[in-house]
Motif scaffolding. Sequence first.
Motif, PDB file in Angstrom:
ATOM      1  N   HIS A  31     -35.625   1.827  28.815  1.00  0.00           N
ATOM      2  CA  HIS A  31     -35.714   0.595  27.659  1.00  0.00           C
ATOM      3  C   HIS A  31     -36.480   0.951  26.405  1.00  0.00           C
ATOM      4  O   HIS A  31     -35.999   0.589  25.492  1.00  0.00           O
ATOM      5  CB  HIS A  31     -36.835  -0.414  28.543  1.00  0.00           C
ATOM      6  CG  HIS A  31     -36.893  -1.745  27.823  1.00  0.00           C
ATOM      7  ND1 HIS A  31     -36.338  -2.891  28.650  1.00  0.00           N
ATOM      8  CD2 HIS A  31     -37.251  -2.122  26.640  1.00  0.00           C
ATOM      9  CE1 HIS A  31     -36.781  -3.744  27.635  1.00  0.00           C
ATOM     10  NE2 HIS A  31     -37.188  -3.574  26.430  1.00  0.00           N
ATOM     11  N   GLN A  35     -34.533   0.521  22.694  1.00  0.00           N
ATOM     12  CA  GLN A  35     -35.170  -0.357  21.522  1.00  0.00           C
ATOM     13  C   GLN A  35     -35.424   0.796  20.574  1.00  0.00           C
ATOM     14  O   GLN A  35     -35.306   0.273  19.356  1.00  0.00           O
ATOM     15  CB  GLN A  35     -36.643  -0.876  22.161  1.00  0.00           C
ATOM     16  CG  GLN A  35     -37.172  -1.734  21.095  1.00  0.00           C
ATOM     17  CD  GLN A  35     -36.524  -3.083  21.016  1.00  0.00           C
ATOM     18  OE1 GLN A  35     -36.326  -3.815  21.842  1.00  0.00           O
ATOM     19  NE2 GLN A  35     -36.010  -3.271  19.447  1.00  0.00           N
ATOM     20  N   LYS A  56     -43.307  -4.083  21.023  1.00  0.00           N
ATOM     21  CA  LYS A  56     -42.559  -5.184  21.767  1.00  0.00           C
ATOM     22  C   LYS A  56     -42.418  -5.139  22.904  1.00  0.00           C
ATOM     23  O   LYS A  56     -42.551  -6.411  23.558  1.00  0.00           O
ATOM     24  CB  LYS A  56     -41.049  -4.964  21.166  1.00  0.00           C
ATOM     25  CG  LYS A  56     -40.153  -6.071  20.988  1.00  0.00           C
ATOM     26  CD  LYS A  56     -38.764  -5.826  20.378  1.00  0.00           C
ATOM     27  CE  LYS A  56     -37.894  -7.012  20.314  1.00  0.00           C
ATOM     28  NZ  LYS A  56     -36.899  -6.788  19.534  1.00  0.00           N
ATOM     29  N   PHE A  57     -42.571  -4.190  23.708  1.00  0.00           N
ATOM     30  CA  PHE A  57     -42.769  -4.017  25.153  1.00  0.00           C
ATOM     31  C   PHE A  57     -43.873  -4.745  25.718  1.00  0.00           C
ATOM     32  O   PHE A  57     -43.753  -5.281  26.768  1.00  0.00           O
ATOM     33  CB  PHE A  57     -42.203  -2.642  25.632  1.00  0.00           C
ATOM     34  CG  PHE A  57     -41.979  -2.310  27.000  1.00  0.00           C
ATOM     35  CD1 PHE A  57     -43.062  -2.146  27.963  1.00  0.00           C
ATOM     36  CD2 PHE A  57     -40.587  -2.694  27.747  1.00  0.00           C
ATOM     37  CE1 PHE A  57     -42.677  -2.187  29.388  1.00  0.00           C
ATOM     38  CE2 PHE A  57     -40.559  -2.657  28.984  1.00  0.00           C
ATOM     39  CZ  PHE A  57     -41.528  -2.267  29.787  1.00  0.00           C
ATOM     40  N   GLY A  58     -44.752  -4.462  25.265  1.00  0.00           N
ATOM     41  CA  GLY A  58     -46.031  -4.641  25.783  1.00  0.00           C
ATOM     42  C   GLY A  58     -46.793  -3.443  26.452  1.00  0.00           C
ATOM     43  O   GLY A  58     -46.537  -2.504  26.594  1.00  0.00           O
ATOM     44  N   THR A  59     -48.104  -3.774  27.134  1.00  0.00           N
ATOM     45  CA  THR A  59     -48.784  -2.939  27.814  1.00  0.00           C
ATOM     46  C   THR A  59     -47.947  -2.193  28.905  1.00  0.00           C
ATOM     47  O   THR A  59     -47.854  -3.035  29.800  1.00  0.00           O
ATOM     48  CB  THR A  59     -50.334  -3.221  28.156  1.00  0.00           C
ATOM     49  OG1 THR A  59     -50.686  -4.363  27.158  1.00  0.00           O
ATOM     50  CG2 THR A  59     -51.272  -2.192  28.299  1.00  0.00           C
TER      51      THR A  59
ATOM     52  N   GLY B  28     -32.159  -3.818  32.100  1.00  0.00           N
ATOM     53  CA  GLY B  28     -33.101  -4.387  31.769  1.00  0.00           C
ATOM     54  C   GLY B  28     -33.250  -4.476  30.209  1.00  0.00           C
ATOM     55  O   GLY B  28     -33.309  -5.604  29.850  1.00  0.00           O
ATOM     56  N   TYR B  29     -32.974  -3.567  29.478  1.00  0.00           N
ATOM     57  CA  TYR B  29     -32.968  -3.813  27.880  1.00  0.00           C
ATOM     58  C   TYR B  29     -32.010  -4.759  27.578  1.00  0.00           C
ATOM     59  O   TYR B  29     -32.249  -5.572  26.639  1.00  0.00           O
ATOM     60  CB  TYR B  29     -33.185  -2.424  27.551  1.00  0.00           C
ATOM     61  CG  TYR B  29     -32.927  -2.488  26.003  1.00  0.00           C
ATOM     62  CD1 TYR B  29     -31.877  -2.333  25.285  1.00  0.00           C
ATOM     63  CD2 TYR B  29     -34.070  -2.756  25.268  1.00  0.00           C
ATOM     64  CE1 TYR B  29     -31.521  -2.243  23.612  1.00  0.00           C
ATOM     65  CE2 TYR B  29     -33.925  -2.615  23.974  1.00  0.00           C
ATOM     66  CZ  TYR B  29     -32.814  -2.355  23.127  1.00  0.00           C
ATOM     67  OH  TYR B  29     -32.864  -2.603  21.696  1.00  0.00           O
ATOM     68  N   LEU B  43     -39.565 -14.387  22.033  1.00  0.00           N
ATOM     69  CA  LEU B  43     -39.445 -12.986  21.407  1.00  0.00           C
ATOM     70  C   LEU B  43     -41.026 -12.434  21.531  1.00  0.00           C
ATOM     71  O   LEU B  43     -41.522 -11.450  21.856  1.00  0.00           O
ATOM     72  CB  LEU B  43     -38.832 -12.911  20.295  1.00  0.00           C
ATOM     73  CG  LEU B  43     -38.432 -11.511  19.924  1.00  0.00           C
ATOM     74  CD1 LEU B  43     -37.665 -11.047  20.860  1.00  0.00           C
ATOM     75  CD2 LEU B  43     -37.890 -11.685  18.481  1.00  0.00           C
ATOM     76  N   VAL B  45     -43.242 -12.902  23.596  1.00  0.00           N
ATOM     77  CA  VAL B  45     -43.497 -12.891  24.976  1.00  0.00           C
ATOM     78  C   VAL B  45     -43.216 -11.221  25.221  1.00  0.00           C
ATOM     79  O   VAL B  45     -42.142 -10.782  24.613  1.00  0.00           O
ATOM     80  CB  VAL B  45     -43.052 -13.527  25.991  1.00  0.00           C
ATOM     81  CG1 VAL B  45     -43.369 -12.833  27.473  1.00  0.00           C
ATOM     82  CG2 VAL B  45     -43.487 -14.838  26.075  1.00  0.00           C
ATOM     83  N   ASN B  46     -44.176 -10.252  25.802  1.00  0.00           N
ATOM     84  CA  ASN B  46     -43.958  -8.823  25.623  1.00  0.00           C
ATOM     85  C   ASN B  46     -42.449  -8.777  26.592  1.00  0.00           C
ATOM     86  O   ASN B  46     -42.331  -9.363  27.820  1.00  0.00           O
ATOM     87  CB  ASN B  46     -44.938  -8.193  26.387  1.00  0.00           C
ATOM     88  CG  ASN B  46     -46.140  -8.266  25.532  1.00  0.00           C
ATOM     89  OD1 ASN B  46     -45.992  -8.142  24.367  1.00  0.00           O
ATOM     90  ND2 ASN B  46     -47.463  -8.415  26.105  1.00  0.00           N
ATOM     91  N   GLN B  47     -41.862  -7.790  26.223  1.00  0.00           N
ATOM     92  CA  GLN B  47     -40.377  -7.684  26.946  1.00  0.00           C
ATOM     93  C   GLN B  47     -40.984  -7.002  28.503  1.00  0.00           C
ATOM     94  O   GLN B  47     -39.859  -7.148  29.472  1.00  0.00           O
ATOM     95  CB  GLN B  47     -39.650  -6.358  26.414  1.00  0.00           C
ATOM     96  CG  GLN B  47     -38.899  -7.194  25.015  1.00  0.00           C
ATOM     97  CD  GLN B  47     -38.371  -6.054  24.536  1.00  0.00           C
ATOM     98  OE1 GLN B  47     -38.525  -4.711  24.478  1.00  0.00           O
ATOM     99  NE2 GLN B  47     -37.327  -6.426  23.726  1.00  0.00           N
ATOM    100  N   GLY B  48     -41.972  -6.511  28.535  1.00  0.00           N
ATOM    101  CA  GLY B  48     -42.221  -5.823  29.712  1.00  0.00           C
ATOM    102  C   GLY B  48     -42.351  -6.802  30.803  1.00  0.00           C
ATOM    103  O   GLY B  48     -42.294  -6.382  32.129  1.00  0.00           O
ATOM    104  N   TYR B  51     -39.620  -7.069  33.776  1.00  0.00           N
ATOM    105  CA  TYR B  51     -39.746  -6.023  35.114  1.00  0.00           C
ATOM    106  C   TYR B  51     -40.068  -6.538  36.249  1.00  0.00           C
ATOM    107  O   TYR B  51     -39.275  -6.663  37.354  1.00  0.00           O
ATOM    108  CB  TYR B  51     -39.913  -4.946  34.731  1.00  0.00           C
ATOM    109  CG  TYR B  51     -39.097  -3.993  33.821  1.00  0.00           C
ATOM    110  CD1 TYR B  51     -39.195  -4.081  32.307  1.00  0.00           C
ATOM    111  CD2 TYR B  51     -37.754  -3.378  34.294  1.00  0.00           C
ATOM    112  CE1 TYR B  51     -38.299  -3.572  31.483  1.00  0.00           C
ATOM    113  CE2 TYR B  51     -36.846  -2.893  33.461  1.00  0.00           C
ATOM    114  CZ  TYR B  51     -37.143  -2.939  31.985  1.00  0.00           C
ATOM    115  OH  TYR B  51     -36.198  -2.326  30.966  1.00  0.00           O
TER     116      TYR B  51
END
Lengths: 882, 115
Positions: A31, A35, A56-59, B28-29, B43, B45-48, B51
């Motif tokens: 991912h 990105q 963007k992904f987060g922790t 997922g991406y 947007l 909100v964290n993409q993570g 999952y």
Amino acid sequence: MRPLNRWFARIRNFATGLRGDNRLLEEIEQHLAMQTEENIRAGMAPEEARRQARLKFGTVAAVREEFHGEEVLPFLEHLLQDIRHALRQLHRSPGFTATVLVTLGLGIGANIAVYSLVDAVLLRPLQIRNEKRLVQVFEERPALGLSKDTPAPANYFDWKRRNHVFSDMAAVQGDIYTITGNGRPEEVDGAPITSNLLSLLGVQPLLGRSFTADDDKPGNAVALISAGIWQQRYGSDPHIVGRTIHLNGVAYRILGVMPFGFTFPDRSALWVPLALTAAKQLERDSHFLQVYGLLRPGVTLQSARREMIDISLQLEHEYPATNRGLSTSVVSLREQLLGGSRLAIFVLASGVVILLLITFANVAGLMIVRAANRQREVAVRVALGASRLALLRQGLTESLVLSIGASILGVAFALGSMPVMGYLVPETIAAWAKPEMNWTVLLFTVLVCITSALAFGLFGQSAAAARPQEALSHGSRGSTDTRQRLRSTLVAGEIALTSIILTSAGLLGGSFWKLAHTDLGFNPDSVVTVRTDLPVSAQTRYREFAARVSFYQRVLNRVEHLPGVKAAGYTTFLPFTNPGGSTTVLIQGAPALPIGKVNNVGVRVVTPNYFQALEVPLFKGRTFTEADGENKTPLVVINQKMAQQYWPNGEAIGRQLRFDDHGTPLMTVIGIVGNVHQANVETPSRAEMYFSYEQDLGIPGYFKPRDLAIRVAGDPISYTHAVETAIWSVDPEQPVSEVQSMRHLVNGRMETYVLEAKLFAFFSCAALLLAALGIYGLMSYSVTRRTQEIGIRMALGAQRGQVLTSFIAAAFRLLLVGLALGVVGSVAAKQLLGSMLYGISGIGWGVGALPILVLAVSIALAAYIPARRAAAIDPIQALRSE
Amino acid sequence: MKQKRDVQQGTLALMVLKTLQVLGPLHGYGIARRIAQISDQLLSVNQGTLYPVLLRLEQEGAVASEWGPSENNRRARFYRLTRAGEKLLEAEKRDWEQTAAIIARFFEVKVEDLS
């Protein structure tokens, strides 16, 4: 359906320890890569692209955690973590852990032990299958003061034939047998029983068979033995059936072995057929059976009682000579066996629960301190994002771990004290109802464990800092004050509960002391006693008065010549064997009594040396002599109580009285002896008359002397064989029963008192110690916390003595609050114990005050040590320190 | 904060399902990008957070996943909607429409009162 699938997946993952992490990590990597590529295409530099992608992904860590949270059962995982954490924490503070484990362990252990007793005596069904419908039937003779008397055979058979409420009735006799052969001679309780007794009870032999109607005939020397005898004397021989056992010199064939723990009635180890001869079956005047009945299905106890009373009325009509005034009573078997022990057990249970509560209070106080010490750590964790729920869970897990550890200790302690608990089981069911560790008791243990974890665990939490910033800064006073107040409340509560236990212990102890020191009116030591109940019915040799007199004379002659015997005498009933045995009299020269009122006086027929044998003092006049056999004047010896009651103003000697019956002679009082407790220790003596065994005054045959008291030098029990031989040399067929020392007879009921008193003394010490520790801990902590403040005060001029007294005064304030709280409980305890206490009104508050004094002194001592530390503070040091 | 996440998880799941329905199997991406395109404010909100939602949907049986080659020949995990997922989507859609209708009516009432 959806959540269910999730749950299955979670459990599966948890069980296999799966972490889908690898897959997730790869996915995340991909991912981020995608990105990043897009960011590069949009024009960012590679590092910036990567960084932006990451943002963007987060922790990642958070995502992994949440992902994992969906995978398995987070609750269980957290639990395991918490347990490990708790164990580590406890390991780091060994002092705290040890204290809590030991005190809590003792408290829980004591409760488990007492619960096993409650379970054994009150909750578990007896070994007897038909227990619920079984009753015991007694003869009642209120006019003679006889209650729950043993029925005569003829009455038993008539009851059996005529009733419609019992599907069956059986009878048992109590007897003692000497076993010889296959080991050393042994004396055991045995029970001649009717052949249907075992089926009535619903009990089967372990081996062999029980008696049939054929066996229940005279001359059949067959026996059933207990499992104990089978093991000890026959080595658990599998071919035991058919072997012989020698009872009282006669060879009996063993028919079977009864199950372990079966000792019905009382402590029987043998059962033989009752086998009453045809003659004996018709005896209505000889009362020696124990009769049991099985209620028909649907028949109530009340209706059984009514019918039995009706039948006894019929018999009264048909056989007035023997059955006049004879009624019946029916008691359920369980009630009969348990008697008054219910209350005693309840009291014990209350005591031990109170002790546990005190333990909780102590541990809760410790938890509060512990929470205070960890304030900073907790604050940091809250700041880092720990949820309140997680903290609560961790705290409770720690409490649970402590509780489990303490419970294990408690179980060990309880197991060790099982034998002691066994002593508290009433004798009648002692062999069946052994306190033991079974599933019910274990379940109870688990419940107590969880309760305790919650009880003090929540206390540890309540003191947790809610405001992290305050805790992180120095000198957080605010919450400490509430904490101290909370602890003070706990300690006050402890003191209150302790005062209740102490008061109860004081009352029980005082009661026991009074019991032990009551003047019984006779000297029970160095006396051996024996019962020879002569049958007086028409077919026996003792139907004639003279024949009986001859028996007594010959037996006394032999016995008194035995070496070591100082005095021997017969009486109708020894003290402590029968509270009744009375009749109504008319006093010569006294005004007529109002209608319905009677003079009820105890009756005993005695031989001359009876009073010497029991050391009953003579106050005036004389007692009987052998010469009185020739004396034509009917004589009577009375006790002091009677003299005071009927001739309060004058001389009783020479006065006359007679039985309240037509045609009975006037009897003259020749002597006044001391008062004797006829019934038991608690009941004071009543008016009593004694008659000479040689004078035939028309006294009912029931009052014939049957109990022999022999004063000896040395150990009374060592004389039993010689005495029995002496009796049998006069009449080899006369059954000899109830052989025991007088002291044993008297102490019978005291044993439970003693044990209860001892247990409460133990509880008191434990409670006192805990309360003292509570105060000590509280004071000590207070001194530490207020070191600076005390330093300032002293610098401003406060004397050391003032500081000392102020702390002790604080302790006393708590004491007073606790006592005030405890007063209600103490009064309630006195009410509850009421029926258990002897001479309770006499005990009064003197006995209650002593324990309170002890409590006050203990509290003062406990507070003194920290107070002294406070007084010894060097002001300069204190001001410098933090 | 936890509460918000919960609501978003529910709506996020719905969006994932719809996306998969419309666009077919995605990795997922790809799902994240499509959702970002359709609803711009999410947007932030964290993409993570996607999952865990995907995992949950998979455990419920609404989606199925397997490894496959992505556009750039990378190894990616592709998710597709299952029959059960289709049904779930329909049911959720109905629920949402109902809720929206009720709320709309409430708002209408207010306007009428004023006039």
